[in-house]
Write a protein that holds these residues in place. Structure first.
Motif, PDB file in Angstrom:
ATOM      1  N   ARG A 194      68.018  35.429  13.056  1.00 24.05           N
ATOM      2  CA  ARG A 194      67.834  36.130  14.558  1.00 24.05           C
ATOM      3  C   ARG A 194      65.959  35.913  14.226  1.00 24.05           C
ATOM      4  O   ARG A 194      65.469  35.520  15.800  1.00 24.05           O
ATOM      5  CB  ARG A 194      67.762  37.373  14.240  1.00 24.05           C
ATOM      6  N   LYS A 195      65.843  35.689  13.726  1.00 22.24           N
ATOM      7  CA  LYS A 195      63.899  35.188  13.251  1.00 22.24           C
ATOM      8  C   LYS A 195      63.696  34.332  14.050  1.00 22.24           C
ATOM      9  O   LYS A 195      62.163  34.800  14.999  1.00 22.24           O
ATOM     10  CB  LYS A 195      63.201  35.407  12.501  1.00 22.24           C
ATOM     11  N   GLN A 196      64.702  33.584  13.557  1.00 17.86           N
ATOM     12  CA  GLN A 196      63.588  31.678  13.989  1.00 17.86           C
ATOM     13  C   GLN A 196      64.422  31.313  14.957  1.00 17.86           C
ATOM     14  O   GLN A 196      63.254  30.539  15.980  1.00 17.86           O
ATOM     15  CB  GLN A 196      64.090  31.047  12.984  1.00 17.86           C
TER      16      GLN A 196
END
Length: 261
Positions: free
Chosen positions: A124-126
């Motif tokens: 989700r962050k990347q």
């Protein structure tokens, strides 16, 4: 499983320095016995492409006879060489994370929590989403800095575990970094005039040996390759770790190379 008489009749197994071979996909038992019998030999093999639509055979392995499975190869005592493994075409989708708890080939808990949710959070962050349209991989690194890359074969968000494609055991204290194939491959190609062997794993981008030479023997298949490092001692203790003994690799874009000095 027994070795063929051509190998068992070698008077001094410690004199064997290199074993080159081609095989089907079932190489685990063969690698274990080669490690046991020839600990000082580097092992390097390529998994053949399947050929049922070409000639009706699962595999076509050429030796003195044609074999549909197993391993064919040759042992040398004239070379001193150490395989070099490269995993190109992969990009990280997580930070390097410490394994806190695991069982066999399953990562259960990382320093940021259970393995499955740590991976979901990293995606989700990347990438802004936990959905991916390609395979995931994990680079596992020992405390001594040795690393191997395995495909992620499954995950269970309910239980928090992530399974890796290995029959060997992970250990707490090792580090793991999750990766996936990059959209394009960037290879730094070095050249040499030394005789060289290079086996690789073909990918959607094809395959280019990262260490080209004017005297090259090798090839690439989707089945991958096997490799093992020569051991300095006469006997090798097999503790079942992912860093013990020879191993298989089917990570797309990867290669193993050695110079025939």
């Amino acid at each position: 499983m027994q070795l063929p008489p051509e190998l068992t009749s070698i008077a001094d197994p410690l004199s064997v320095s290199l074993i080159l071979f081609a095989s089907d996909k079932e190489t685990r038992q063969v690698l274990d016995i080669l490690d046991s019998q020839f600990p000082r030999a580097a092992k390097l093999g390529i998994v053949g492409s399947q050929t049922p639509f070409l000639n009706g055979r699962d595999y076509t392995l050429l030796g003195p006879n044609i074999h549909t499975n197993g391993v064919v190869g040759v042992a040398f005592s004239t070379y001193t060489c150490v395989p070099r493994v490269a995993h190109t075409g992969l990009e990280a989708v997580s930070n390097v994370l410490r394994i806190e708890r695991c069982k066999g080939n399953v990562v259960l808990e990382l320093e940021q929590g259970d393995a499955a949710h740590s991976l979901i959070a990293a995606l989700r962050k990347q990438r802004g989403t936990e959905r991916v349209d390609s395979r995931l991989f994990a680079r596992v690194t020992s405390a001594q800095g040795e690393s191997r890359v395995f495909q992620v074969t499954g995950g269970n968000p309910a239980k928090g575990g992530i399974a890796l494609d290995t029959l060997r055991d992970l250990s707490p204290g090792q580090n793991v970094q999750f990766m996936m194939q990059s959209a394009s491959e960037h290879r730094a190609i070095s050249t040499s005039h030394s005789p060289r062997v290079c086996f690789g794993v073909s990918s959607d981008h094809g395959f280019t040996c990262p260490e080209a030479t004017t005297q090259m023997f090798g090839g690439a298949t989707e089945g991958g390759f096997s490799y093992g490092m020569p051991q300095p001692h006469e006997t090798q203790t097999d503790c079942g770790s992912v860093f013990t003994g020879s191993t298989e690799c089917a990570v797309p874009g990867s290669s193993v190379t050695l110079d025939l000095d």
